[in-house]
Design an enzyme around this catalytic site. Structure first.
Site, PDB file in Angstrom:
ATOM      1  N   GLN A   1      80.986  28.212  89.486  1.00 48.07           N
ATOM      2  CA  GLN A   1      79.597  28.255  89.016  1.00 48.07           C
ATOM      3  C   GLN A   1      79.424  27.403  87.763  1.00 48.07           C
ATOM      4  O   GLN A   1      80.305  27.336  86.915  1.00 48.07           O
ATOM      5  CB  GLN A   1      79.196  29.709  88.731  1.00 48.07           C
TER       6      GLN A   1
ATOM      7  N   SER B   1      87.163  30.492  90.301  1.00 50.51           N
ATOM      8  CA  SER B   1      86.303  31.666  90.490  1.00 50.51           C
ATOM      9  C   SER B   1      85.726  31.674  91.907  1.00 50.51           C
ATOM     10  O   SER B   1      86.479  31.811  92.866  1.00 50.51           O
ATOM     11  CB  SER B   1      85.224  31.696  89.401  1.00 50.51           C
ATOM     12  N   LEU B   2      84.409  31.498  92.082  1.00 50.56           N
ATOM     13  CA  LEU B   2      83.854  31.508  93.432  1.00 50.56           C
ATOM     14  C   LEU B   2      84.490  30.417  94.293  1.00 50.56           C
ATOM     15  O   LEU B   2      84.558  30.535  95.526  1.00 50.56           O
ATOM     16  CB  LEU B   2      82.336  31.312  93.412  1.00 50.56           C
TER      17      LEU B   2
ATOM     18  N   ARG C   1      78.711  38.986  96.395  1.00 45.63           N
ATOM     19  CA  ARG C   1      79.411  38.849  95.121  1.00 45.63           C
ATOM     20  C   ARG C   1      78.448  38.486  93.998  1.00 45.63           C
ATOM     21  O   ARG C   1      78.486  39.059  92.905  1.00 45.63           O
ATOM     22  CB  ARG C   1      80.503  37.782  95.257  1.00 45.63           C
TER      23      ARG C   1
ATOM     24  N   HIS D   1      84.087  38.102  84.829  1.00 46.81           N
ATOM     25  CA  HIS D   1      85.541  38.160  84.670  1.00 46.81           C
ATOM     26  C   HIS D   1      85.980  39.000  83.469  1.00 46.81           C
ATOM     27  O   HIS D   1      86.786  38.559  82.656  1.00 46.81           O
ATOM     28  CB  HIS D   1      86.126  36.741  84.597  1.00 46.81           C
TER      29      HIS D   1
ATOM     30  N   GLN E   1      90.130  39.475  91.078  1.00 46.68           N
ATOM     31  CA  GLN E   1      89.553  38.287  90.454  1.00 46.68           C
ATOM     32  C   GLN E   1      88.215  38.568  89.766  1.00 46.68           C
ATOM     33  O   GLN E   1      87.860  37.925  88.781  1.00 46.68           O
ATOM     34  CB  GLN E   1      89.395  37.211  91.543  1.00 46.68           C
TER      35      GLN E   1
END
Length: 313
Positions: A10, A94-95, A119, A203, A252
């Protein structure tokens, strides 16, 4: 030459992303249509026409970034590039880890789009707006940033969220604690310490409700063994077992994105080129700051695609 395919996270989104791919390649257009169908939403129109405020919403940005990555990858495959043959590893920030798994055949594109929609919504809903925050601490080592976060916590949540590169660490947690971390970092030698304009504290432990939502969502999705190992965000090490992949995707959500160590791990296995497939070139820029002797190459336009094909096929 040993290579790996990496996928952005992102922040790499921009209005218009993927449009040139869709216009140039019917294969890419079909991926965007598949994502639209999976979500029951004309996400491609939002990606190409905006408004930017809607595209930036976490629940839209996450599947949109995946769509661009997989559109580019499907075109590359059509032209002879093979993840199984050409890449030693896949990894994503991440994503981007979901994009990497889709690229390696672990997840279908439709399931990946739906998971990222869930998510994004769950991460946004986990913490009331204004209660959480994130900040970039520039010029501190990861260990020093962790120490700053620990000192700033004072009974609240404050932890290292992203270890992006040497001297580029992001902390996440409750707003007051993050504000304290910014001030403390300035006294510990940080070149800059600044609050980030984000919609939620990603996170960190405040994301536990989102982790619970992803555990439930992932339990209902088929994950198969990737054709090449995934470098897991939370481990900075290779995983291939589907059950472990599922567990690590849940971890994660609240865990640190160990990107610096992930790139170092790939380099230690002989990787000398990282192709960043998708929107933007953030990861390509980070490579130069993480390890010597490894080249980053961004692939997000038709011209980039053709150059990668010439290099690999």
């Amino acid at each position: 030459m040993t290579i790996a395919f990496t996928f952005p996270g992102q922040g790499s989104q921009a209005v218009g992303m993927g449009k040139a791919l869709a216009d140039a390649y019917p294969t890419a257009a079909r991926v965007f249509a598949e994502v639209d169908d999976a979500l029951g939403q004309k996400l491609s129109a939002l990606m190409w026409d905006g408004p930017e405020t809607d595209l930036t919403l976490t629940e839209n940005a996450q599947p949109a970034l995946m769509a661009v990555s997989l559109a580019a990858l499907r075109v590359l495959e059509e032209k002879g590039v093979s993840v199984a043959r050409d890449a030693a590893f896949v990894a994503g920030h991440s994503l981007g880890e979901y994009s990497a798994l889709a690229a390696a055949g672990s997840l279908s594109i439709a399931d990946t789009a739906r998971l990222l929609k869930i998510r994004g919504r769950a991460m946004q809903a986990a913490v009331p707006v204004g209660e959480g925050a994130m900040a970039a601490l520039l010029g501190l080592s990861f260990a020093d940033a962790v120490a700053v976060a620990g000192e700033a916590a004072q009974g609240e949540i404050c932890q290292a969220a992203n270890d992006n590169a040497d001297g580029q660490v992001v902390v996440s947690g409750t707003r007051a604690a993050i504000q304290r971390a910014v001030e403390i970092a300035k006294t510990r030698g940080a070149k800059r310490a600044m609050m980030l304009n984000v919609s939620a504290p990603f996170h960190c432990a405040l994301m536990q409700p989102a982790a619970d939502a992803m555990a439930e969502a992932l339990a209902g999705v088929t994950i198969v063994r990737p054709v090449v190992p995934l470098i897991s965000n939370v481990l900075a090490a290779a995983v291939s077992d589907p059950d472990e992949i599922r567990r690590r995707l849940v971890e994660q959500v609240t865990g640190t994105v160990r990107w610096r160590e992930s790139v170092q791990a790939m380099a230690a296995h002989g990787v000398t080129r990282l192709y960043e497939i998708g929107s933007g070139k953030v990861l390509t820029g980070l490579v130069k700051r993480i390890v010597d002797g490894v080249e980053g190459v961004a692939v997000n336009t038709p011209d980039d695609v053709e150059k990668m094909v010439v290099a690999l096929v």
